[in-house]
Design a protein around this motif. Structure first.
Motif, PDB file in Angstrom:
ATOM      1  N   THR A   1       0.836  -1.175  -0.002  1.00 38.86           N
ATOM      2  CA  THR A   1       0.096   0.158   0.007  1.00 38.86           C
ATOM      3  C   THR A   1       1.036   1.170   0.000  1.00 38.86           C
ATOM      4  O   THR A   1       0.575   2.525  -0.303  1.00 38.86           O
ATOM      5  CB  THR A   1      -1.037  -0.029   1.199  1.00 38.86           C
ATOM      6  N   LYS A   2       2.071   1.100   0.473  1.00 36.25           N
ATOM      7  CA  LYS A   2       3.116   2.278   0.189  1.00 36.25           C
ATOM      8  C   LYS A   2       4.427   1.846  -0.424  1.00 36.25           C
ATOM      9  O   LYS A   2       4.732   0.909  -0.667  1.00 36.25           O
ATOM     10  CB  LYS A   2       3.610   2.402   1.710  1.00 36.25           C
ATOM     11  N   ILE A   3       4.886   2.881  -1.076  1.00 41.34           N
ATOM     12  CA  ILE A   3       5.886   2.814  -1.941  1.00 41.34           C
ATOM     13  C   ILE A   3       7.173   3.473  -1.333  1.00 41.34           C
ATOM     14  O   ILE A   3       6.893   4.850  -1.148  1.00 41.34           O
ATOM     15  CB  ILE A   3       5.489   3.536  -3.317  1.00 41.34           C
ATOM     16  N   VAL A   4       8.089   2.918  -1.350  1.00 41.69           N
ATOM     17  CA  VAL A   4       9.545   3.775  -0.870  1.00 41.69           C
ATOM     18  C   VAL A   4      10.019   3.884  -2.188  1.00 41.69           C
ATOM     19  O   VAL A   4      10.364   3.332  -3.196  1.00 41.69           O
ATOM     20  CB  VAL A   4      10.233   2.706  -0.207  1.00 41.69           C
ATOM     21  N   TYR A   5      10.531   5.137  -2.182  1.00 38.33           N
ATOM     22  CA  TYR A   5      11.255   5.849  -3.597  1.00 38.33           C
ATOM     23  C   TYR A   5      12.253   6.866  -3.123  1.00 38.33           C
ATOM     24  O   TYR A   5      12.274   7.338  -1.978  1.00 38.33           O
ATOM     25  CB  TYR A   5      10.112   6.301  -4.479  1.00 38.33           C
ATOM     26  N   GLU A   6      13.106   7.136  -4.198  1.00 42.77           N
ATOM     27  CA  GLU A   6      14.186   8.037  -4.094  1.00 42.77           C
ATOM     28  C   GLU A   6      13.814   9.313  -5.078  1.00 42.77           C
ATOM     29  O   GLU A   6      13.647   9.025  -6.021  1.00 42.77           O
ATOM     30  CB  GLU A   6      15.589   7.445  -4.255  1.00 42.77           C
ATOM     31  N   GLU A   7      14.026  10.347  -4.266  1.00 45.31           N
ATOM     32  CA  GLU A   7      13.883  11.517  -5.450  1.00 45.31           C
ATOM     33  C   GLU A   7      14.810  11.836  -6.245  1.00 45.31           C
ATOM     34  O   GLU A   7      14.704  12.357  -7.442  1.00 45.31           O
ATOM     35  CB  GLU A   7      13.387  12.953  -4.546  1.00 45.31           C
ATOM     36  N   SER A   8      15.994  11.912  -5.284  1.00 43.40           N
ATOM     37  CA  SER A   8      17.126  12.654  -6.266  1.00 43.40           C
ATOM     38  C   SER A   8      18.546  11.341  -5.989  1.00 43.40           C
ATOM     39  O   SER A   8      19.275  11.256  -6.801  1.00 43.40           O
ATOM     40  CB  SER A   8      17.434  13.929  -6.156  1.00 43.40           C
ATOM     41  N   SER A   9      18.626  11.053  -4.846  1.00 46.23           N
ATOM     42  CA  SER A   9      19.656   9.976  -4.653  1.00 46.23           C
ATOM     43  C   SER A   9      19.508   9.183  -3.364  1.00 46.23           C
ATOM     44  O   SER A   9      18.310   9.324  -2.868  1.00 46.23           O
ATOM     45  CB  SER A   9      20.938  10.930  -4.307  1.00 46.23           C
ATOM     46  N   TRP A  10      20.477   8.373  -2.997  1.00 54.18           N
ATOM     47  CA  TRP A  10      20.118   7.195  -1.952  1.00 54.18           C
ATOM     48  C   TRP A  10      19.803   7.906  -0.671  1.00 54.18           C
ATOM     49  O   TRP A  10      19.409   7.242   0.063  1.00 54.18           O
ATOM     50  CB  TRP A  10      21.375   6.433  -1.952  1.00 54.18           C
ATOM     51  N   TYR A  11      19.893   8.993  -0.481  1.00 50.89           N
ATOM     52  CA  TYR A  11      19.717   9.458   0.910  1.00 50.89           C
ATOM     53  C   TYR A  11      18.732  10.166   1.227  1.00 50.89           C
ATOM     54  O   TYR A  11      18.418  10.820   2.298  1.00 50.89           O
ATOM     55  CB  TYR A  11      21.049  10.293   1.517  1.00 50.89           C
ATOM     56  N   ASP A  12      17.771  10.328   0.262  1.00 49.37           N
ATOM     57  CA  ASP A  12      16.503  11.097   0.545  1.00 49.37           C
ATOM     58  C   ASP A  12      15.301  10.396   0.221  1.00 49.37           C
ATOM     59  O   ASP A  12      14.192  10.757  -0.464  1.00 49.37           O
ATOM     60  CB  ASP A  12      16.430  12.353  -0.391  1.00 49.37           C
ATOM     61  N   GLY A  13      15.204   9.122   0.624  1.00 51.87           N
ATOM     62  CA  GLY A  13      14.043   8.221   0.714  1.00 51.87           C
ATOM     63  C   GLY A  13      12.914   8.829   1.145  1.00 51.87           C
ATOM     64  O   GLY A  13      12.891   9.316   2.102  1.00 51.87           O
ATOM     65  N   GLN A  14      11.829   8.540   0.311  1.00 50.63           N
ATOM     66  CA  GLN A  14      10.498   9.021   0.890  1.00 50.63           C
ATOM     67  C   GLN A  14       9.375   7.879   0.775  1.00 50.63           C
ATOM     68  O   GLN A  14       9.815   6.784   0.049  1.00 50.63           O
ATOM     69  CB  GLN A  14       9.967  10.091  -0.352  1.00 50.63           C
ATOM     70  N   VAL A  15       8.395   7.875   1.509  1.00 46.85           N
ATOM     71  CA  VAL A  15       7.178   6.793   1.212  1.00 46.85           C
ATOM     72  C   VAL A  15       6.163   7.606   0.940  1.00 46.85           C
ATOM     73  O   VAL A  15       5.758   8.530   1.448  1.00 46.85           O
ATOM     74  CB  VAL A  15       7.254   6.455   2.674  1.00 46.85           C
ATOM     75  N   TRP A  16       5.434   6.983   0.121  1.00 44.72           N
ATOM     76  CA  TRP A  16       4.141   7.571  -0.465  1.00 44.72           C
ATOM     77  C   TRP A  16       2.968   6.474  -0.335  1.00 44.72           C
ATOM     78  O   TRP A  16       3.219   5.149  -0.762  1.00 44.72           O
ATOM     79  CB  TRP A  16       4.289   7.890  -1.927  1.00 44.72           C
ATOM     80  N   GLU A  17       1.864   6.698   0.255  1.00 42.05           N
ATOM     81  CA  GLU A  17       0.967   5.823   0.232  1.00 42.05           C
ATOM     82  C   GLU A  17       0.127   5.891  -0.925  1.00 42.05           C
ATOM     83  O   GLU A  17      -0.469   6.873  -1.203  1.00 42.05           O
ATOM     84  CB  GLU A  17      -0.066   6.314   1.637  1.00 42.05           C
ATOM     85  N   LYS A  18      -0.076   4.858  -1.627  1.00 43.52           N
ATOM     86  CA  LYS A  18      -0.974   4.703  -2.818  1.00 43.52           C
ATOM     87  C   LYS A  18      -2.501   5.131  -2.616  1.00 43.52           C
ATOM     88  O   LYS A  18      -3.050   4.723  -1.549  1.00 43.52           O
ATOM     89  CB  LYS A  18      -0.983   3.227  -3.256  1.00 43.52           C
ATOM     90  N   PRO A  19      -3.054   5.737  -3.428  1.00 44.60           N
ATOM     91  CA  PRO A  19      -4.541   6.111  -3.314  1.00 44.60           C
ATOM     92  C   PRO A  19      -5.093   4.839  -3.666  1.00 44.60           C
ATOM     93  O   PRO A  19      -4.770   3.687  -4.246  1.00 44.60           O
ATOM     94  CB  PRO A  19      -4.678   6.977  -4.645  1.00 44.60           C
ATOM     95  N   VAL A  20      -6.535   4.764  -3.177  1.00 42.35           N
ATOM     96  CA  VAL A  20      -7.214   3.386  -3.399  1.00 42.35           C
ATOM     97  C   VAL A  20      -7.077   3.046  -4.940  1.00 42.35           C
ATOM     98  O   VAL A  20      -6.982   1.750  -5.231  1.00 42.35           O
ATOM     99  CB  VAL A  20      -8.593   3.760  -2.846  1.00 42.35           C
ATOM    100  N   GLU A  21      -7.214   3.786  -5.716  1.00 44.58           N
ATOM    101  CA  GLU A  21      -7.463   3.293  -7.334  1.00 44.58           C
ATOM    102  C   GLU A  21      -5.924   2.735  -7.609  1.00 44.58           C
ATOM    103  O   GLU A  21      -6.066   1.909  -8.348  1.00 44.58           O
ATOM    104  CB  GLU A  21      -7.601   4.706  -8.385  1.00 44.58           C
ATOM    105  N   PHE A  22      -5.149   3.442  -6.998  1.00 39.86           N
ATOM    106  CA  PHE A  22      -3.548   3.032  -7.700  1.00 39.86           C
ATOM    107  C   PHE A  22      -3.388   1.409  -6.765  1.00 39.86           C
ATOM    108  O   PHE A  22      -2.973   0.697  -7.444  1.00 39.86           O
ATOM    109  CB  PHE A  22      -2.542   3.834  -6.996  1.00 39.86           C
ATOM    110  N   TYR A  23      -3.872   1.320  -5.703  1.00 38.38           N
ATOM    111  CA  TYR A  23      -3.633   0.214  -5.086  1.00 38.38           C
ATOM    112  C   TYR A  23      -4.428  -0.854  -5.683  1.00 38.38           C
ATOM    113  O   TYR A  23      -4.051  -2.120  -5.940  1.00 38.38           O
ATOM    114  CB  TYR A  23      -4.077   0.407  -3.376  1.00 38.38           C
ATOM    115  N   TYR A  24      -5.746  -0.724  -6.138  1.00 36.00           N
ATOM    116  CA  TYR A  24      -6.872  -1.677  -6.724  1.00 36.00           C
ATOM    117  C   TYR A  24      -6.296  -1.933  -8.158  1.00 36.00           C
ATOM    118  O   TYR A  24      -6.211  -3.259  -8.431  1.00 36.00           O
ATOM    119  CB  TYR A  24      -8.111  -1.492  -6.952  1.00 36.00           C
ATOM    120  N   ARG A  25      -5.746  -0.998  -8.749  1.00 39.50           N
ATOM    121  CA  ARG A  25      -4.935  -1.224 -10.129  1.00 39.50           C
ATOM    122  C   ARG A  25      -3.791  -2.113  -9.798  1.00 39.50           C
ATOM    123  O   ARG A  25      -3.643  -2.946 -10.839  1.00 39.50           O
ATOM    124  CB  ARG A  25      -4.722   0.010 -10.717  1.00 39.50           C
ATOM    125  N   ASP A  26      -2.946  -1.756  -8.991  1.00 38.31           N
ATOM    126  CA  ASP A  26      -1.691  -2.632  -8.761  1.00 38.31           C
ATOM    127  C   ASP A  26      -2.002  -4.104  -8.244  1.00 38.31           C
ATOM    128  O   ASP A  26      -1.109  -5.085  -8.825  1.00 38.31           O
ATOM    129  CB  ASP A  26      -0.827  -2.044  -7.577  1.00 38.31           C
TER     130      ASP A  26
END
Length: 170
Positions: free
Chosen positions: A105-130
């Motif tokens: 339900t949550k995506i861990v991603y990097e914006e520009s490099s290894w030290y700035d990891g972020q977490v984004w919670e998928k909206p319901v539509e994204f979650y169901y599609r995935d």
């Protein structure tokens, strides 16, 4: 103005699970799993056959083909099977990684490099599609790889036991 769900996704395009899935599915190596059963088996057979070029000389050093032909053949085949096993493991790890990212339900991603990891919670539509993509596209591939791995492990086990039995009776 109605904003589409893709307009507010902060995850870089190349790190979005749907795009990672598409990229994996279209890649030369990972697309093997999407082939028909016989085409997939043919690819694995070619790996096995070509790896005989490496495993046969090694087996010949331990089991001279002129004196121990059957043992040499089994040992060469087992050595080649290791290359197929490594190929299956690599395929499995790639597809399992994508499957895991699609299921979460949550995506861990990097914006520009290894030290700035972020977490984004998928909206319901994204979650169901995935979830749909995982259930109908990725999960069958993972199961195919698991079945192929079990089959290969069984064949390798039978070969290994045969090798031991032949050695004990000669």
């Amino acid at each position: 103005m109605n904003q589409s769900p893709t307009n507010f996704c902060p995850v870089p395009v190349e790190q979005q699970p749907i795009n990672e899935y598409q990229e994996l599915k279209e890649s030369w190596f990972f697309s093997w799993v999407t082939l028909s059963k016989w085409e997939f088996a043919r690819k694995l057979f070619w790996i096995w056959l070509w790896s005989l070029l490496i495993s046969s000389p090694i087996a010949a050093a331990s089991f001279p083909p002129q004196k121990m032909t059957l043992i040499f053949l089994i040992a060469s085949g087992l050595g080649s099977s290791l290359f197929v096993a490594f190929t299956l493991i690599r395929l499995y790890l790639g597809w399992a990684y994508i499957g895991d990212r699609l299921k979460k339900t949550k995506i861990v991603y990097e914006e520009s490099s290894w030290y700035d990891g972020q977490v984004w919670e998928k909206p319901v539509e994204f979650y169901y599609r995935d979830q749909l993509i995982f259930k109908h596209q990725v999960e069958p591939m993972i199961k195919r790889l698991q079945k192929t791995g079990v089959t290969l492990a069984s064949l390798m086990s039978i070969s290994f036991v045969s090798l031991l039995l032949i050695q004990n009776f000669t």
